[in-house]
Write a protein that holds these residues in place. Sequence first.
Motif, PDB file in Angstrom:
ATOM      1  N   VAL B  71       0.756  -1.235  -0.013  1.00  0.00           N
ATOM      2  CA  VAL B  71      -0.138  -0.007   0.021  1.00  0.00           C
ATOM      3  C   VAL B  71       0.820   1.255   0.074  1.00  0.00           C
ATOM      4  O   VAL B  71       2.001   1.052   0.433  1.00  0.00           O
ATOM      5  CB  VAL B  71      -0.838   0.084   1.100  1.00  0.00           C
ATOM      6  N   GLU B  73       1.942   4.278   1.767  1.00  0.00           N
ATOM      7  CA  GLU B  73       1.871   4.818   2.959  1.00  0.00           C
ATOM      8  C   GLU B  73       1.903   6.468   3.405  1.00  0.00           C
ATOM      9  O   GLU B  73       2.907   6.846   2.798  1.00  0.00           O
ATOM     10  CB  GLU B  73       3.014   4.180   3.905  1.00  0.00           C
ATOM     11  N   LEU B  75       2.150   7.929   5.997  1.00  0.00           N
ATOM     12  CA  LEU B  75       2.307   7.632   7.496  1.00  0.00           C
ATOM     13  C   LEU B  75       3.740   8.396   7.965  1.00  0.00           C
ATOM     14  O   LEU B  75       4.562   8.373   7.283  1.00  0.00           O
ATOM     15  CB  LEU B  75       2.494   6.024   7.964  1.00  0.00           C
ATOM     16  N   ARG B  77       4.271  10.477  11.841  1.00  0.00           N
ATOM     17  CA  ARG B  77       4.464  10.466  13.306  1.00  0.00           C
ATOM     18  C   ARG B  77       5.787  10.005  13.828  1.00  0.00           C
ATOM     19  O   ARG B  77       5.750   8.963  14.657  1.00  0.00           O
ATOM     20  CB  ARG B  77       3.223   9.593  14.029  1.00  0.00           C
ATOM     21  N   ARG B 400     -11.596   5.154  11.903  1.00  0.00           N
ATOM     22  CA  ARG B 400     -11.187   3.627  11.866  1.00  0.00           C
ATOM     23  C   ARG B 400     -11.895   3.083  10.702  1.00  0.00           C
ATOM     24  O   ARG B 400     -11.148   2.569   9.719  1.00  0.00           O
ATOM     25  CB  ARG B 400     -11.591   2.702  13.182  1.00  0.00           C
ATOM     26  N   GLU B 407      -7.478   1.708   3.178  1.00  0.00           N
ATOM     27  CA  GLU B 407      -6.495   0.651   3.062  1.00  0.00           C
ATOM     28  C   GLU B 407      -6.794  -0.278   2.031  1.00  0.00           C
ATOM     29  O   GLU B 407      -6.105  -0.751   1.042  1.00  0.00           O
ATOM     30  CB  GLU B 407      -6.452  -0.129   4.371  1.00  0.00           C
ATOM     31  N   HIS B 414      -2.864   7.101   9.590  1.00  0.00           N
ATOM     32  CA  HIS B 414      -3.039   6.979  11.156  1.00  0.00           C
ATOM     33  C   HIS B 414      -4.466   7.302  11.320  1.00  0.00           C
ATOM     34  O   HIS B 414      -4.974   8.307  10.799  1.00  0.00           O
ATOM     35  CB  HIS B 414      -2.037   7.758  11.577  1.00  0.00           C
TER      36      HIS B 414
END
Lengths: 503, 445
Positions: B71, B73, B75, B77, B400, B407, B414
């Motif tokens: 995938v 990302e 992301l 953090r 979520r 996804e 996140h």
Amino acid sequence: MSGDRPDVSDDGDAPQSRYDQARYVENGEYEPLLSEKDRTRVKIGGDDADTDGSPLPDDLTRDSLELPELSEPELARHYTRLSQMIYGIDSGPYPLGSCTMKYNPKFTEDVATLPAAAVHPDRTEASVQGTLELLYRLQDYLGRIGGMDAVTLQPPAGAAGEFVGIRVAAAYHEHNDEGHRDEVIVPESAHGTNFASAALGGYDVVSLPSDDDGRVDLEALEAALSEDTAALMLTNPNTLGLFERDITTIADMVHEAGGLLYYDGANLNALLGRARPGDMGFDVMHYNVHKTFATPHGGGGPGAGPVGVVSDLAPFLPAPRVRERAAESTAEDPVYERFDPEHTIGKVHGFDGNWLVLLKAFAYIARLGDEGLADASASAVLNANYLAERIEYDVPYGPFHHEFVASAGEQDAADVAKRMLDYGVHPPTTKWPEIVPEALMTEPTEVESKDTLDRLAAAFNAVAGEDDDALETAPERTTARRIDQTTAARTPRLAWQALEDDA
Amino acid sequence: MHGSHATGSPYAPYTEEDRTAMLETVGAEAVDELFDIPADVQFDGRFDIDARTERETRRLVRSILDRNDDVTELLGRGHYGYYVPSLVDHLADRSEFLTSYTQYQPEISQGFLQALFEYQSLLVELTGLGVANCSMYDAATALGEAATLADRVRDTTGHRVLVPELLREERRSTLENYVAGTDLAVETYPVADGTVDLAGLTDLVDDGVVMIYAESPTVRGTIEEDLAAIGDLAADTEALFVLGSDPVALSLLERPVDVGADVVVGDASVLGLPTSYGMGLGLFATREDYLRQVPGRLVGASEDATDRRAFTLTLQTREQHIRRERATSNICTNQAWVALRTAMHAAVLGPSGLVELAERDVQRARDLAARLDDFVGVIASVHDRHHLREFVARVDRPARAVADDLEKRGFAVHVVGDHEIQICIAGVCDERIDEFVAAVEEVTR
Ligand SMILES: Cc1ncc(COP(=O)(O)O)c(C=O)c1O
């Protein structure tokens, strides 16, 4: 043409190699710093900005940045030259005692750069099953190899593993209302990190002298143990390469006193497939994967220091660990998940440790298998014994295993090391452990052939036969000659900016 | 025969003849005799690990890792996947770099020492502080080491360490372990709209504070606007001001020395390492005043016997192999090779490339937030702040569910709140960003 051969006659037919390391000299100095090749100041923000204009207000940005601005070809040459001024395992033998400088199989680099390995730690469990499976399998491999019930892969080096062990011991004692235990016992000959890790955990360090044979002195241990003992840290074979024959007695004594027995895994290479810390009574251990499992040392790191424990201590391990999610797993399609041990000490790394190193260690273990691992220890021990037999320096303690500590006798061990550099070998670890005067702690590992060991022995012996003068002026053939340590420490210059200040 | 290893390690180059000759030299009939292991602790079992050829091993690892979903990302953090130039891989993989160890013999290790010296110099320029070590393990452990440094150099009576309530839990937990052996106690101070709540922090500060920690950019990608005020606060009470950042951010944001930072920590591997499941490089820089209390290895310049400049590890009396339980840290093996990669990546970018990268991180995060903000059901960014490379967006649907739907469409983000997702653009190319925007539109409707 043959008349053009360089003159190497000064070494005649000597059995030892001669080594001349690359050395670039420009304007009377060695290879210039990047900053001496270029310095460019880029202005940020304001009217005279060098960039298209900052997307941030000026009060949030720096005024400028000054660094070298060089082209790729210039940089390729810079770093290639730097690499030529380094001696690695691939350059020749590297018998640096206690560090287990094995050959690092090339294919493990390919494995670590697989695109599928490049995942972020915050991915969902479902989308990184491959990473979790690999970690799970490595936990399992290490558990079997060390005879331990549960393993965490999080500690990023051996010392970090020691610290985990210390924190786990603290949590365990606290949990059992034994929080008063405030001492950790460490043998006098142990590695510096053992003392430092115990101290970082807030413990008083009680140092333990060895007996005349170089092993743990049971009487001294008896005297050191008390109701304040939290743990005894040992490596076995110890730093002299000797197996602690009384290990089961030692374990009983420590347990009797209510303490835990910690195994420093730095010397595990000697035991692979022949003995396991878990079977000797150790409660907690770290594995030093950059030593035992051949991941490259990278000029000082990265390493990894997974920790294994007996089942009683498993609830205290760092979070998270990886397990199979039994309910959803099938043999063909296992499902893995992260979980936090019940009384976890929490974290010792921001994420899950040095993943790329763990990946290489997994590949190494999977490649060698039972036979390869057992042969590694056998060959490592044979090599050490053979080499010790071939060198002229005295080896006062034995029987040793994967490493031995010779004494340079009347010579200064540090000088011996410098002179060995001229003979195309890396020298041993020097002046430690102190129980051997002028110690030369030597660990050839299993990767050297008989021929290489013979040449290595020749290097030792050539130096053994030389006078103080030759030793004190060594090395001659390395990039730099003997470096003045006193000036470096007295007038610290730790960045190129500091060099200009005094120019 | 070499290469096959039905009977041994493929990396132990013996012939049977050699082995026999060697055994004869040592006076043993068999290798087993050389082991001095009491019978009761000998291991006679098997690990049940099959030996494999190199090719089989590669296939095994590939087949395991292929279970990772491919995938894109978005992301961050604290761990970032910037593009790493090819030069870094090719030159850092030269075996002299890769297969050497700590420079205990500096005369034969000048190349690595020089690279580490250059790395230290890079950090000195970025932070404005006089001393940078040549690596801690990662950002979290560097923060832990900063706290123990504060404990050593501050002789105030207090023991309080103040950290932002938004600090990543993993960092905080690591810090807690590092200070467990001291009297230090970690407390949180409040955050307002994604950055330090200065009034709230001021209320908490008294003479008992030994260290104040702040990050810029924060874990939510926000840029602190008044770091100097935090620096003043710390200076007034003689607490150490520890600032968390990274080399990309530091290329653009205010110099730590100018806002009163005493220590800078963070993850330097934002340059040099691709996404590596959280593996990092602990950045650690501080003022010269604390030189003798610095943890970890330091490379310094000196002269050799020919009076030419040469490099060596220095001030080693701080370290565990000499000072043992009184050492400034227990670190030995560190992240040197990652530091080399970081230095190489920074060198490839040069100062203009570094500044541009950071400016683009601000601009591209801003642009993406604006595009997402156009969608009904999305507010981006939730914080009215400047951002670097990442930001938090509010989604009307449960976060979520939004993340799961993304996804399925090949994007990872996140989840940082019931209705909050966090998105990072570092290393993500523009085409993928466009596809991501389309996917967000679909899943937030
Ligand atoms: C005996 C011993 N214990 C512990 C360590 C510490 O391990 P690391 O350097 O991986 O932190 C070392 C090596 O450096 C060692 O030789």
